[in-house]
Design an enzyme around this catalytic site. Structure first.
Site, mmCIF file in Angstrom:
data_model
loop_
_atom_site.group_PDB
_atom_site.id
_atom_site.type_symbol
_atom_site.label_atom_id
_atom_site.label_comp_id
_atom_site.label_asym_id
_atom_site.label_seq_id
_atom_site.Cartn_x
_atom_site.Cartn_y
_atom_site.Cartn_z
ATOM 1 N N GLY A 1 14.793 49.390 38.029
ATOM 2 C CA GLY A 1 14.802 49.907 36.662
ATOM 3 C C GLY A 1 14.081 51.245 36.612
ATOM 4 O O GLY A 1 14.591 52.234 36.058
ATOM 5 N N HIS A 2 12.892 51.292 37.223
ATOM 6 C CA HIS A 2 12.142 52.558 37.284
ATOM 7 C C HIS A 2 12.951 53.616 38.046
ATOM 8 O O HIS A 2 12.994 54.784 37.645
ATOM 9 C CB HIS A 2 10.805 52.361 38.000
ATOM 10 C CG HIS A 2 9.871 51.385 37.345
ATOM 11 N ND1 HIS A 2 9.391 50.275 37.975
ATOM 12 C CD2 HIS A 2 9.336 51.369 36.097
ATOM 13 C CE1 HIS A 2 8.587 49.611 37.162
ATOM 14 N NE2 HIS A 2 8.540 50.248 36.009
ATOM 15 N N GLU B 1 15.482 51.297 27.782
ATOM 16 C CA GLU B 1 15.861 50.500 26.601
ATOM 17 C C GLU B 1 15.410 49.055 26.718
ATOM 18 O O GLU B 1 15.411 48.324 25.735
ATOM 19 C CB GLU B 1 17.384 50.537 26.423
ATOM 20 C CG GLU B 1 17.873 51.843 25.881
ATOM 21 C CD GLU B 1 19.384 51.882 25.717
ATOM 22 O OE1 GLU B 1 20.046 50.838 25.884
ATOM 23 O OE2 GLU B 1 19.892 52.982 25.439
ATOM 24 N N LYS B 2 15.043 48.654 27.914
ATOM 25 C CA LYS B 2 14.540 47.287 28.111
ATOM 26 C C LYS B 2 13.349 47.050 27.163
ATOM 27 O O LYS B 2 13.224 46.001 26.563
ATOM 28 C CB LYS B 2 14.168 47.160 29.570
ATOM 29 C CG LYS B 2 13.277 46.214 30.051
ATOM 30 C CD LYS B 2 13.154 44.864 30.120
ATOM 31 C CE LYS B 2 11.939 44.251 30.653
ATOM 32 N NZ LYS B 2 10.677 44.824 30.321
ATOM 33 N N GLN C 1 9.206 49.852 22.167
ATOM 34 C CA GLN C 1 8.304 50.862 22.728
ATOM 35 C C GLN C 1 8.983 52.234 22.718
ATOM 36 O O GLN C 1 8.406 53.238 22.285
ATOM 37 C CB GLN C 1 7.944 50.466 24.160
ATOM 38 C CG GLN C 1 7.284 51.550 24.967
ATOM 39 C CD GLN C 1 6.834 51.048 26.334
ATOM 40 O OE1 GLN C 1 5.790 50.424 26.441
ATOM 41 N NE2 GLN C 1 7.612 51.292 27.368
ATOM 42 N N ARG D 1 6.976 42.165 35.694
ATOM 43 C CA ARG D 1 6.497 40.795 35.484
ATOM 44 C C ARG D 1 7.350 39.761 36.226
ATOM 45 O O ARG D 1 6.890 38.642 36.451
ATOM 46 C CB ARG D 1 6.478 40.460 33.995
ATOM 47 C CG ARG D 1 5.405 41.192 33.231
ATOM 48 C CD ARG D 1 5.538 40.896 31.748
ATOM 49 N NE ARG D 1 4.787 41.851 30.948
ATOM 50 C CZ ARG D 1 3.498 41.762 30.674
ATOM 51 N NH1 ARG D 1 2.822 40.734 31.099
ATOM 52 N NH2 ARG D 1 2.897 42.674 29.951
HETATM 53 P P1 AMP Z 1 6.633 49.650 32.927
HETATM 54 O O1 AMP Z 1 6.193 50.027 34.310
HETATM 55 O O2 AMP Z 1 7.083 48.236 32.807
HETATM 56 O O3 AMP Z 1 5.654 50.074 31.873
HETATM 57 O O4 AMP Z 1 7.954 50.503 32.661
HETATM 58 C C1 AMP Z 1 7.983 51.893 32.816
HETATM 59 C C2 AMP Z 1 9.280 52.416 32.248
HETATM 60 O O5 AMP Z 1 10.376 51.802 32.935
HETATM 61 C C3 AMP Z 1 9.451 52.078 30.763
HETATM 62 O O6 AMP Z 1 10.049 53.176 30.105
HETATM 63 C C4 AMP Z 1 10.378 50.885 30.799
HETATM 64 O O7 AMP Z 1 11.154 50.736 29.630
HETATM 65 C C5 AMP Z 1 11.265 51.235 31.983
HETATM 66 N N1 AMP Z 1 11.886 50.014 32.508
HETATM 67 C C6 AMP Z 1 11.264 48.856 32.834
HETATM 68 N N2 AMP Z 1 12.175 47.942 33.233
HETATM 69 C C7 AMP Z 1 13.396 48.530 33.153
HETATM 70 C C8 AMP Z 1 14.728 48.087 33.413
HETATM 71 N N3 AMP Z 1 14.998 46.874 33.848
HETATM 72 N N4 AMP Z 1 15.739 48.981 33.223
HETATM 73 C C9 AMP Z 1 15.477 50.244 32.781
HETATM 74 N N5 AMP Z 1 14.243 50.699 32.498
HETATM 75 C C10 AMP Z 1 13.207 49.857 32.689
#
Ligand code: AMP
Length: 271
Positions: free
Chosen positions: A32-33, A145-146, A150, A183
């Site tokens: 995703g990142h 968008e996940k 936020q 997670r």
């Molecule tokens: P986090 O490390 O969980 O704070 O996420 C960092 C960024 O990655 C945030 O903008 C999230 O929305 C994005 N993100 C997390 N999981 C996904 C996913 N499965 N698909 C797309 N973007 C994601």
């Protein structure tokens, strides 16, 4: 890929560039990142990824303590992508050295979904995003968008406050359609199977919404059934307008939002 361990080295390294794409993360790097990074790499001259597990956005101390942290593994993945120019690994004081209390408050209409169930969470997110944006000064910020609520709140604040554009990126899912999340590293195989079945059920629920006159009652019933069938604690299951996040009476321009716990791990999704 250059690693920036403090603000001075960041300022020095970024000074020559004015077309910077920024991907803020809390680590636990997954595909995703990487999709955000790929988009930044396409649209911007330089891409910077930050890894900072922001203690101030955790309303639950245990959640902060158990949040997946493995910097070396993250750096290996980022390096392998070959799309990252800089990785910013700030210490607490790089972000919060100015002891001034944050003035961020949410509007009453925004105290919904996760804001209702995780008191102080988005105040922490908005504060850290504002501070990071001031430090990095990017042209574009890439967010997923996940974490739809936020994305909605951060975009609203940052585009008003700074000359930056927040770009939304589609949710990336695993082969069983579970939304990728750091997670998920905390889930065992059977919990992941459960999450995949819950996703399938949500698709079905969304399909059936349009046949119902009273969406709120229909979703209340579905929430109860999900609760009983999968033994999960659900914070919310709501249909909301994707432009303003108000409760929807129609499926048009709307998304189904859920937050639930499997084995004490809180997952969110929207579709
Ligand atoms: P986090 O490390 O969980 O704070 O996420 C960092 C960024 O990655 C945030 O903008 C999230 O929305 C994005 N993100 C997390 N999981 C996904 C996913 N499965 N698909 C797309 N973007 C994601």
């Amino acid at each position: 890929m250059k690693i920036l361990l403090n603000n001075n080295s960041l300022f020095e390294s970024l000074r020559p560039f004015n077309d910077i794409g920024f991907v803020p993360t809390m680590g636990g790097i997954h595909k995703g990142h990487i999709s955000l990074i790929n988009k930044s790499n396409k649209l911007c001259k330089k891409t910077i990824v930050s890894i900072f597990v922001n203690p101030k956005q955790f309303n639950n101390k245990k959640d902060f303590m158990t949040y997946p942290k493995n910097i070396q593994k993250d750096l290996n993945i980022l390096k392998k992508s070959k799309k990252v120019d800089f990785v910013y690994l700030p210490k607490f004081n790089d972000i919060y050295k100015n002891k001034k209390k944050s003035k961020i408050t949410l509007l009453k209409k925004d105290k919904i979904l996760c804001a209702k169930f995780r008191k102080g969470h988005f105040e922490g997110v908005l504060d850290v995003m504002s501070k990071l944006t001031k430090i990095v000064n990017p042209k574009r910020i890439f967010m997923g968008e996940k974490d739809f609520q936020q994305l909605y709140l951060v975009k609203k604040l940052l585009e008003r406050k700074y000359k930056t554009k927040v770009i939304s990126c589609k949710t990336i899912r695993d082969k069983n359609k579970v939304a990728l999340s750091s997670r998920n590293f905390l889930l065992n195989k059977s919990s992941l199977v459960k999450a995949a079945n819950i996703y399938k059920k949500l698709v079905n629920i969304k399909k059936n919404i349009k046949n119902n006159k009273n969406i709120s009652n229909f979703l209340k019933l579905q929430k109860k059934q999900l609760n009983n069938n999968y033994k999960i604690k659900i914070d919310y299951l709501e249909l909301r307008n994707e432009k303003n996040l108000e409760l929807s009476k129609t499926i048009n321009n709307s998304k189904l939002f859920i937050a639930y716990y499997i084995n004490n791990v809180r997952l969110i999704d929207n579709l």
